[in-house]
Design an enzyme around this catalytic site. Sequence first.
Site, PDB file in Angstrom:
ATOM      1  N   LYS A 298      65.614  39.523  63.954  1.00 34.80           N
ATOM      2  CA  LYS A 298      66.240  40.401  64.943  1.00 34.80           C
ATOM      3  C   LYS A 298      65.288  40.500  66.126  1.00 34.80           C
ATOM      4  CE  LYS A 298      68.095  45.062  65.667  1.00 34.80           C
ATOM      5  NZ  LYS A 298      68.339  46.392  65.043  1.00 34.80           N
ATOM      6  N   LYS A 351      70.001  37.849  64.889  1.00 37.21           N
ATOM      7  CA  LYS A 351      70.592  38.694  65.921  1.00 37.21           C
ATOM      8  C   LYS A 351      69.704  38.646  67.155  1.00 37.21           C
ATOM      9  CE  LYS A 351      71.969  43.520  66.765  1.00 37.21           C
ATOM     10  NZ  LYS A 351      71.976  44.911  66.236  1.00 37.21           N
TER      11      LYS A 351
END
Length: 430
Positions: A298, A351
């Site tokens: 992320k 992400k």
Amino acid sequence: MASGVLNSPGLAGVGVADLQRYVGLKHSSGVALCFPRNAKASRLRRGLIVSIAGDKQNESIKKLGLSDAECEAAVVAGNAPEAPPVPPKPAAPVGTPVVSSLPLSRRPRRNRRSPALRAAFQETSLSPANFVYPLFIHEGEEDTPIGAMPGCYRLGWRHGLVEEVAKARDVGVNSIVLFPKVPDGLKSPTGDEAYNDNGLVPRTIRLLKDRYPDLVIYTDVALDPYSSDGHDGIVREDGVIMNDETVHQLCKQAVSQARAGADVVSPSDMMDGRVGAIRAALDAEGFQHVSIMSYTAKYASSFYGPFREALDSNPRFGDKKTYQMNPANYREALVETREDEAEGADILLVKPGLPYLDIIRLLRDNSPLPIAAYQVSGEYSMIKAGGVLKMIDEERVMMESLMCLRRGGADIILTYFALQAARVLCGEKR
């Protein structure tokens, strides 16, 4: 083309695959396909014409009552049915240079020359089953539009959410992930509301499981929606995000969600060691069946802006760069991957999605675990804005972006387009 069968009493039928291969075919007529052994010469000369009415896509052939032996005898006797001539080569436009063919042994375009061939050789597929639908929920009864995310709402957990889930299930999307808008009065520096068994998320899980027992519910494990500081962890007075103390809170949050009926808990906080700690906490409470989808890679991305508006969860100060990954880093994702695998993650997530296709492929090539990609709010909103301004074809770009995430190596995609894309895949236009 239409197909038919020639039969004679007591003898097996002959399959006919393509009408255009047989004598006398015109665009609006059928043909005699073979002749009996004892046919008269005049009959052979003029042929047996079978009239066929209607569109060629739906043609049917009247059976002539001829046997295999009779058809074969006609061919042996030199009376094979005629076929249409070879079609002429399409003409090139005036002025096209006359050149020799390139000496190519391989021409990849051969496998792309028709829709049927392209479909046959398509390497990547996209299905509603590949989607996880992120849904924002709040305590209110009415659905509140999210200005930065056209088409998305904070859904009332007892009304709008249930209706939205029903719509998604109707088109094959049976996995959702919940993100709560928590009242400011319940936020605190340590995010204790995150593990309230009667909090918004556990109540919502219980409601949905009661209504849809087979619905797959993913949950977000992080403190930022519950933190008065807006960070994913507990903030020390000098601004440092406290790692181990935060992990302690996350374990209680994950157990609370599992107790309510969550199928997959998804730590998005990026604290070190949280996957192993959460796995141990779940197992200790008897939730060995609950999966962990770790936000493995992320990044501290600028694509998250609309999401933070949706949850009103912007950091009160600073940024998240001390725990989320540097967008410039590639190899570091392998470090996170190996740690999450070793700690017991069941799914690895990247992400954002489309700007990080190289990271998705990196994880795909280096881990046997399922890979998830999160097509984040900024990606969604850019496509929506481009569509509204008529700068792009929204539907085509939406579907292409999702296909690219699948091609890059994602098994599942968290996307706000889940319902819209599934309707396209199911042939609906709304």
